[in-house]
Write a protein that holds these residues in place. Structure first.
Motif, PDB file in Angstrom:
ATOM      1  N   LYS A 126      -2.545   7.691   5.652  1.00 50.24           N
ATOM      2  CA  LYS A 126      -3.468   7.698   4.736  1.00 50.24           C
ATOM      3  C   LYS A 126      -4.356   6.052   5.341  1.00 50.24           C
ATOM      4  O   LYS A 126      -3.140   5.439   5.523  1.00 50.24           O
ATOM      5  N   ARG A 127      -5.517   5.341   4.562  1.00 50.83           N
ATOM      6  CA  ARG A 127      -6.180   4.521   5.187  1.00 50.83           C
ATOM      7  C   ARG A 127      -5.876   3.464   3.660  1.00 50.83           C
ATOM      8  O   ARG A 127      -6.168   4.368   2.557  1.00 50.83           O
ATOM      9  N   VAL A 128      -5.201   2.538   3.735  1.00 47.13           N
ATOM     10  CA  VAL A 128      -5.002   2.288   2.482  1.00 47.13           C
ATOM     11  C   VAL A 128      -5.666   0.734   2.534  1.00 47.13           C
ATOM     12  O   VAL A 128      -5.289  -0.051   3.621  1.00 47.13           O
ATOM     13  N   PRO A 129      -6.180  -0.385   1.519  1.00 42.29           N
ATOM     14  CA  PRO A 129      -6.730  -0.927   1.091  1.00 42.29           C
ATOM     15  C   PRO A 129      -5.461  -2.092   0.792  1.00 42.29           C
ATOM     16  O   PRO A 129      -4.596  -2.246  -0.046  1.00 42.29           O
ATOM     17  N   LEU A 130      -6.240  -3.277   1.682  1.00 42.41           N
ATOM     18  CA  LEU A 130      -4.741  -4.910   2.091  1.00 42.41           C
ATOM     19  C   LEU A 130      -5.532  -5.619   2.049  1.00 42.41           C
ATOM     20  O   LEU A 130      -6.830  -6.122   2.430  1.00 42.41           O
ATOM     21  N   ALA A 131      -5.372  -6.314   0.641  1.00 42.55           N
ATOM     22  CA  ALA A 131      -6.012  -7.835   1.177  1.00 42.55           C
ATOM     23  C   ALA A 131      -5.280  -9.181   2.271  1.00 42.55           C
ATOM     24  O   ALA A 131      -4.108  -9.089   1.726  1.00 42.55           O
ATOM     25  N   ALA A 132      -5.279  -8.750   2.834  1.00 44.02           N
ATOM     26  CA  ALA A 132      -4.940  -9.453   4.559  1.00 44.02           C
ATOM     27  C   ALA A 132      -6.200  -9.760   5.164  1.00 44.02           C
ATOM     28  O   ALA A 132      -7.038  -9.311   5.408  1.00 44.02           O
ATOM     29  N   ALA A 133      -5.322 -10.748   6.548  1.00 43.41           N
ATOM     30  CA  ALA A 133      -6.956 -11.161   7.069  1.00 43.41           C
ATOM     31  C   ALA A 133      -7.202  -9.955   7.859  1.00 43.41           C
ATOM     32  O   ALA A 133      -5.395  -9.204   8.343  1.00 43.41           O
ATOM     33  N   ASP A 134      -7.960  -9.996   8.768  1.00 44.71           N
ATOM     34  CA  ASP A 134      -8.741  -8.683   9.764  1.00 44.71           C
ATOM     35  C   ASP A 134      -7.274  -8.830  10.974  1.00 44.71           C
ATOM     36  O   ASP A 134      -6.280 -10.267  10.666  1.00 44.71           O
ATOM     37  N   GLY A 135      -6.119  -7.610  11.644  1.00 48.41           N
ATOM     38  CA  GLY A 135      -5.730  -7.981  13.000  1.00 48.41           C
ATOM     39  C   GLY A 135      -5.681  -7.328  13.051  1.00 48.41           C
ATOM     40  O   GLY A 135      -5.226  -6.380  12.588  1.00 48.41           O
ATOM     41  N   SER A 136      -5.627  -6.929  14.804  1.00 44.29           N
ATOM     42  CA  SER A 136      -4.633  -5.594  15.353  1.00 44.29           C
ATOM     43  C   SER A 136      -3.922  -6.007  16.705  1.00 44.29           C
ATOM     44  O   SER A 136      -4.102  -6.363  17.802  1.00 44.29           O
ATOM     45  N   PRO A 137      -2.697  -5.872  16.931  1.00 42.22           N
ATOM     46  CA  PRO A 137      -1.554  -4.763  15.517  1.00 42.22           C
ATOM     47  C   PRO A 137      -1.380  -5.889  14.313  1.00 42.22           C
ATOM     48  O   PRO A 137      -1.023  -6.834  14.928  1.00 42.22           O
ATOM     49  N   VAL A 138      -1.097  -5.121  13.186  1.00 42.07           N
ATOM     50  CA  VAL A 138      -0.173  -5.281  12.363  1.00 42.07           C
ATOM     51  C   VAL A 138       1.081  -5.044  11.706  1.00 42.07           C
ATOM     52  O   VAL A 138       0.751  -4.337  11.662  1.00 42.07           O
ATOM     53  N   ALA A 139       2.217  -5.536  11.998  1.00 42.36           N
ATOM     54  CA  ALA A 139       3.285  -5.060  11.711  1.00 42.36           C
ATOM     55  C   ALA A 139       3.652  -5.084   9.793  1.00 42.36           C
ATOM     56  O   ALA A 139       3.246  -6.232   8.649  1.00 42.36           O
ATOM     57  N   ALA A 140       3.412  -3.108   9.289  1.00 42.51           N
ATOM     58  CA  ALA A 140       3.251  -3.626   8.171  1.00 42.51           C
ATOM     59  C   ALA A 140       4.812  -2.817   7.186  1.00 42.51           C
ATOM     60  O   ALA A 140       5.100  -2.214   7.811  1.00 42.51           O
ATOM     61  N   LEU A 141       5.462  -3.942   6.594  1.00 41.78           N
ATOM     62  CA  LEU A 141       6.264  -3.864   5.927  1.00 41.78           C
ATOM     63  C   LEU A 141       6.802  -3.017   4.389  1.00 41.78           C
ATOM     64  O   LEU A 141       6.226  -3.380   3.876  1.00 41.78           O
ATOM     65  N   ALA A 142       7.519  -2.128   4.326  1.00 37.42           N
ATOM     66  CA  ALA A 142       7.944  -2.104   2.954  1.00 37.42           C
ATOM     67  C   ALA A 142       8.592  -3.040   1.499  1.00 37.42           C
ATOM     68  O   ALA A 142       8.758  -3.805   2.765  1.00 37.42           O
ATOM     69  N   PRO A 143       8.562  -2.451   0.863  1.00 31.61           N
ATOM     70  CA  PRO A 143       9.250  -3.362  -0.485  1.00 31.61           C
ATOM     71  C   PRO A 143      10.978  -3.500   0.717  1.00 31.61           C
ATOM     72  O   PRO A 143      11.300  -5.207   0.087  1.00 31.61           O
ATOM     73  N   ASP A 144      11.411  -2.540   0.891  1.00 28.19           N
ATOM     74  CA  ASP A 144      13.171  -3.020   1.252  1.00 28.19           C
ATOM     75  C   ASP A 144      13.347  -3.866   2.979  1.00 28.19           C
ATOM     76  O   ASP A 144      13.833  -3.928   3.164  1.00 28.19           O
TER      77      ASP A 144
END
Length: 309
Positions: free
Chosen positions: A265-283
């Motif tokens: 799914k596409r997820v809203p994120l309050a972060a600067a534009d970029g690609s690729p960006v590493a998305a990390l889980a809470p753990d």
């Protein structure tokens, strides 16, 4: 003795996953290193980012398990090599493993001053057009160039744009009939160091080929962190999240965002534009690499948790 349930054994022995930095010895192909690693780690899911010729040594980056998905992003990184270029004869393969051409005369070699070598190196620095070696792995009409050469074909590949950001001479050694130029090269992916040796020799009128090559860096990964092939490969595995954090900007997800992103799914994120960006889980686990644009994260590639064997 009470039998241990199969799923308990599986949970205690998760499939290996991660990025592995190996110091490849000479005389082995990159595929040989992959095969040895597969046996050592007990998994078929091993790949590499950027082939090294058998005569070359140094940094070979392997991906294990789902971390092989990172290799696509590593293979295009800039690289650093330590090399020795022998002036005095060309080679059919542009390196010491090929058949040597006619030797340059003593007078021709005497005319190759340090100043002329430096000027030749300068001409091969920056953004240049480079003709790849005829024994490269580039495909010509569906067949590798080196395979066509082995079959007796005369293969001349089209020049391509590459960037040599540093071509630094660290020593010039002169002996009977040869001049050895030791150098360090920083270059873009796709640059052939063998071709630099060939072109330097040709520009000086004496021929040239590679006699030594050691890769010391790929992107942010250096040879100092590499492990010998006969070392503890399992203990040297770096998890995908750590490796990705060295390669890309990082965003932290909450549990709901991590779940949604893992499902594509596409997820809203309050972060600067970029690609690729590493998305990390809470753990801290790497959920995926994303494209972040106008506050929306779109999955480029997901990294599901490794299944147990």
């Amino acid at each position: 003795m009470e039998a241990v349930p199969a799923r308990t054994v599986a949970a205690a022995n998760p499939a290996p996953s991660g990025i592995l930095l190996v110091d490849k010895p000479g005389g082995m192909t990159s595929h040989d290193v992959v095969s040895r690693t597969r046996r050592a780690l007990g998994t078929r899911k091993v790949g590499h980012a950027g082939t090294l010729d058998p005569m070359a040594t140094g940094l070979l980056i392997l991906g294990v398990g789902t971390s092989t998905r990172l290799l696509t992003y590593i293979v295009g990184a800039d690289k650093t090599y330590e090399t020795t270029i022998r002036l005095g004869a060309g080679s059919s393969s542009d390196d010491a493993e090929g058949e040597l051409g006619p030797a340059a005369s003593a007078d021709a070699l005497d005319a190759v001053t340090d100043e002329r070598i430096a000027a030749g190196v300068e001409e091969l620095t920056g953004e240049i057009l480079q003709r790849p070696s005829s024994v490269s792995a580039i495909k010509v009409d569906g067949k590798r160039a080196y395979a066509r050469v082995r079959e007796g074909e005369d293969v001349v590949l089209e020049p391509r744009a590459v960037t040599v950001s540093r071509f630094e001479i660290v020593g010039v050694d002169r002996a009977a009939g040869v001049i050895d130029v030791r150098a360090v090269v920083d270059c873009s992916s796709g640059t052939y160091i063998r071709a630099l040796a060939r072109d330097l020799g040709e520009s000086l009128g004496v021929g040239g080929h590679l006699t030594a090559l050691r890769r010391t860096r790929i992107g942010p990964f250096g040879i100092a962190a590499a492990t010998p092939l006969d070392g503890d490969l399992a203990g040297a595995l770096e998890d995908a999240a750590t490796a990705a954090s060295r390669l890309f900007p990082v965003v932290r997800l909450d549990a709901d965002q991590a779940r949604d992103l893992a499902h594509g799914k596409r997820v809203p994120l309050a972060a600067a534009d970029g690609s690729p960006v590493a998305a990390l889980a809470p753990d801290g686990r790497l959920v995926g690499l994303v494209d972040l644009s106008t506050g929306i994260a779109r999955v480029l590639v997901n990294f599901p948790p490794e299944a147990s064997p």
